[in-house]
Design a protein around this motif. Structure first.
Motif, PDB file in Angstrom:
ATOM      1  N   LEU A 132       0.830  -1.203   0.000  1.00  0.00           N
ATOM      2  CA  LEU A 132       0.000   0.000   0.000  1.00  0.00           C
ATOM      3  C   LEU A 132       0.865   1.255   0.000  1.00  0.00           C
ATOM      4  O   LEU A 132       0.636   2.193  -0.787  1.00  0.00           O
ATOM      5  CB  LEU A 132      -0.923  -0.009   1.222  1.00  0.00           C
ATOM      6  CG  LEU A 132      -1.710   1.286   1.506  1.00  0.00           C
ATOM      7  CD1 LEU A 132      -2.719   1.544   0.387  1.00  0.00           C
ATOM      8  CD2 LEU A 132      -2.420   1.203   2.853  1.00  0.00           C
ATOM      9  N   SER A 171      -7.321   1.165   7.488  1.00  0.00           N
ATOM     10  CA  SER A 171      -7.409  -0.074   6.715  1.00  0.00           C
ATOM     11  C   SER A 171      -7.324  -1.291   7.627  1.00  0.00           C
ATOM     12  O   SER A 171      -8.063  -2.273   7.450  1.00  0.00           O
ATOM     13  CB  SER A 171      -6.295  -0.112   5.665  1.00  0.00           C
ATOM     14  OG  SER A 171      -6.390   0.990   4.778  1.00  0.00           O
ATOM     15  N   SER A 329      -8.705   3.236   3.161  1.00  0.00           N
ATOM     16  CA  SER A 329      -8.407   3.018   1.751  1.00  0.00           C
ATOM     17  C   SER A 329      -8.955   1.662   1.358  1.00  0.00           C
ATOM     18  O   SER A 329      -8.633   0.651   1.988  1.00  0.00           O
ATOM     19  CB  SER A 329      -6.891   3.066   1.494  1.00  0.00           C
ATOM     20  OG  SER A 329      -6.560   2.514   0.236  1.00  0.00           O
ATOM     21  N   GLY A 332      -6.245  -0.690   0.570  1.00  0.00           N
ATOM     22  CA  GLY A 332      -5.552  -1.112   1.782  1.00  0.00           C
ATOM     23  C   GLY A 332      -6.343  -2.150   2.552  1.00  0.00           C
ATOM     24  O   GLY A 332      -5.778  -3.130   3.060  1.00  0.00           O
ATOM     25  N   GLN A 503      -6.448   0.472  -7.743  1.00  0.00           N
ATOM     26  CA  GLN A 503      -5.680   0.422  -6.504  1.00  0.00           C
ATOM     27  C   GLN A 503      -5.788  -0.947  -5.830  1.00  0.00           C
ATOM     28  O   GLN A 503      -4.800  -1.484  -5.337  1.00  0.00           O
ATOM     29  CB  GLN A 503      -6.157   1.518  -5.547  1.00  0.00           C
ATOM     30  CG  GLN A 503      -5.789   2.927  -5.983  1.00  0.00           C
ATOM     31  CD  GLN A 503      -6.298   3.980  -5.023  1.00  0.00           C
ATOM     32  OE1 GLN A 503      -7.248   3.746  -4.269  1.00  0.00           O
ATOM     33  NE2 GLN A 503      -5.678   5.145  -5.030  1.00  0.00           N
ATOM     34  N   ILE A 507      -2.629  -3.498  -5.220  1.00  0.00           N
ATOM     35  CA  ILE A 507      -2.236  -4.029  -3.918  1.00  0.00           C
ATOM     36  C   ILE A 507      -2.178  -5.549  -3.943  1.00  0.00           C
ATOM     37  O   ILE A 507      -1.189  -6.161  -3.513  1.00  0.00           O
ATOM     38  CB  ILE A 507      -3.214  -3.567  -2.821  1.00  0.00           C
ATOM     39  CG1 ILE A 507      -3.099  -2.068  -2.583  1.00  0.00           C
ATOM     40  CG2 ILE A 507      -2.949  -4.320  -1.512  1.00  0.00           C
ATOM     41  CD1 ILE A 507      -1.814  -1.640  -1.949  1.00  0.00           C
TER      42      ILE A 507
END
Length: 605
Positions: A132, A171, A329, A332, A503, A507
């Motif tokens: 992250l 997160s 997030s 995350g 995103q 991750i």
């Protein structure tokens, strides 16, 4: 790191308990035999209380055993949080993680699984956290990497690292709710049916292997010092671990005498660090090491961190929201969930290993459910208090139970209070941050290597002559190295048009343990194979052989303060997955499906 420990892995004691402990004080609940020659059977069972002086000694020993793993986590995260040149904040993170680890240990022993199992930070969350923090949106500004440009008291710098910490906190807190629900709802047993050695082996191995870059950078700051640290830890943990140190002892029967203390077996990492640290100090005061920050070897000096110890306060108190209001997030949260699933699987294995080594019966469903649920609460607290990590069962301390033959949960409870005390003493955290960088690198070389090997050792219960198993493990491992490496080199490749989706994929696909674990899980559950071939039958057989020296009943897992007695009078209590009720018994058919292969491997460090 959570790693289980097989009782067969212990072949000597860390302390000559037979010389120190009066036979009259041995736990009456343990069905041990003086003639069976089995040195692994506990002297003190889970419900026994050793003498106060032995409790204090063993509590400090458990703290020292967990020291290496716990302190490594904030030191790794500090780079992703842009704190590599802010030693004072690093010391606060170390204090935070010790404080929360102690708090969670107390909760686990009293209200959780109720076994003598210490709680600490988990490397399973380090990998997704670093993934992250390495995303383009969270990459540290260039000026934070230059010590001459960083003003640690500047509001701009404080906002840079606290923004990242708050996102990490949020997160972890949201992801930990899943663990709470899985534990207290009883879903953990259902989930463990589908997780076998071929899922756990690549997942755990890649936790260690994926951190090779961090270890290399730190060790490369001075290869001589880092090699010395590595050699010392190997020397103490492998070659000298059987060598006892004579120490004076006293008891009412034998009076003053000399006892044997296996110092090198108990704390090889701490000793290796201390000796290397001392050497660096001597090389610093005699100006053998370069004083120019641009010269190779400068980071081996002990005065690099300046006056961090003198600037740190004697007492520091952590509290939820210390770094501000946590933010969330989506990417995350998804990444942390992947780490938490791995952590849960390992913890279940740790419970079984801990029960064997402490003379307790195999943990029943309600105790496992509570244990996982309380670990979720612990991760929630760790996120709220701002450690940048969660909590899990610490397998190094499961190992210590087999070494010392003391399985008393009173000792672990006291260890929790010791860690809380260490978390409050601000100077302690500051001292740890002054460890020279190459010394840390040498320690990482050992620790991460052992984690990688510990994961692979799960395969011992599978048939590795099977082409099916060789294919699953080999493909999972290699793909988990190739895919994240390629994605990190081509970060713009993932472009779905939806930033949040990009995103999440970034991750997950750059988290080695997720890629390896997912492929191992999918292939192991879809490619036909027998239970024996997959290693599941071996787990069941090992589990069924574990109850010969345990307590006769599973009352050890009942809740304290009369809670269980109250619940037994309520008919609805039997429908609550984490509540003990009248007539509950430990049954192999209830538990073997929940056993994680984490209980099958052992570490020597």
């Amino acid at each position: 790191m959570a790693s289980g420990m097989d009782s067969s892995g212990f072949d000597n004691l860390a302390f000559d308990m037979d010389e120190q402990v009066d036979d009259r004080l041995k736990g009456k609940a343990c069905k041990t035999s003086e003639t069976d020659g089995d040195r692994n059977k506990p002297t003190y069972c889970v419900t026994d209380v050793p003498p106060w002086y032995l409790c204090i000694f063993l509590a400090i020993q458990h703290y020292l055993t967990a020291f290496g793993g716990i302190i490594s986590i904030p030191l790794i995260l500090s780079e992703g949080l842009c704190l590599q040149h802010d030693s004072l904040t690093q010391s606060q993170l170390i204090n935070n993680i010790f404080f929360v680890s102690g708090l969670c240990t107390i909760l686990q022993v009293i209200f959780g699984v109720r076994l003598p199992i210490l709680q600490g930070g988990t490397f399973a969350l380090v990998t997704p956290a670093m993934a992250l923090l390495s995303m383009p949106d969270w990459e540290c500004p260039a000026w934070t990497k230059n010590a001459s440009l960083v003003n640690t008291s500047s509001p701009v710098f404080i906002e840079v690292w606290q923004t990242r910490m708050r996102t990490l906190q949020g997160s972890i807190m949201v992801a930990s709710i899943l663990q709470v629900l899985v534990g207290f709802s009883g879903l953990i047993g259902f989930l463990m049916r589908f997780i076998g050695p071929l899922t756990i082996a690549p997942t755990v191995s890649l936790i260690g292997l994926s951190l090779y870059d961090s270890a290399g950078v730190k060790a490369g700051s001075h290869w001589g010092i880092s090699a010395m640290t590595t050699v010392l830890i190997i020397l103490f943990s492998q070659y000298l671990r059987r060598i006892p140190i004579p120490v004076p002892a006293y008891d009412k029967i034998k009076k003053l005498r000399v006892s044997k203390f296996f110092l090198f077996q108990i704390m090889p990492i701490l000793l290796g660090i201390a000796v290397s640290w001392l050497v660096c100090y001597l090389l610093t005061i005699y100006d053998v090491l370069p004083s120019d920050p641009d010269e190779y070897g400068y980071l081996a000096r002990t005065d690099v961190k300046g006056n961090v110890v003198s600037e740190a306060s004697w007492f520091t108190f952590t509290y939820p929201g210390k770094w501000g209001l946590p933010t969330v997030s989506l990417a995350g949260v998804v990444g942390i969930i992947a780490g938490i699933i791995c952590s849960m699987a390992e913890s279940v294995g740790d419970y079984h290993a801990c029960a064997r080594l402490s003379g307790a019966p195999p943990p029943p469903k309600h105790a496992i459910n509570r244990g996982i649920g309380v670990e979720g609460v612990g991760s929630l607290l760790a996120g709220a208090f701002g450690t940048g990590n969660g909590t899990t069962s610490f397998s190094e301390n499961v190992a210590a139970l087999g070494i010392t033959r003391v399985g008393s949960r009173t000792v672990i409870l006291l260890s929790g209070f010791v860690m809380i005390l260490m978390g409050i003493l601000g100077k302690i955290g500051a001292i740890f941050t002054t460890i020279p960088t190459p010394v840390i690198g040498g320690m990482f070389m050992i620790m991460f290597g052992v984690i990688g090997a510990a994961g692979i050792s799960n395969l011992q219960s599978t048939d590795m002559n099977s082409s099916r198993n060789i294919f699953i493990f080999g493909f999972s491992m290699f793909s988990a190295l190739v895919i994240p490496n390629w994605i990190m080199k081509n970060p713009t490749f993932l472009d779905t048009g939806v930033k949040e989706v990009d995103q999440v994929l970034q991750i997950l696909l750059t988290t080695h343990m997720f890629v390896g674990g997912f492929l191992g899980f999918f292939l192991d559950n879809t490619i036909p194979g027998t239970k024996r071939e997959r290693g599941l039958l071996a787990w069941e057989n090992v589990y069924l052989q574990d109850s010969s020296s345990s307590l006769e009943t599973d009352e050890v897992y009942d809740l304290p303060f009369g809670i269980t007695s109250h619940l037994q009078s309520k008919s609805w209590a039997r429908y609550i997955p984490f509540c003990p009720h009248k007539g509950h018994r430990s049954q192999s058919e209830d538990n073997h499906v929940s056993q994680s292969p984490g209980s099958e491997y052992s570490t020597r460090i």
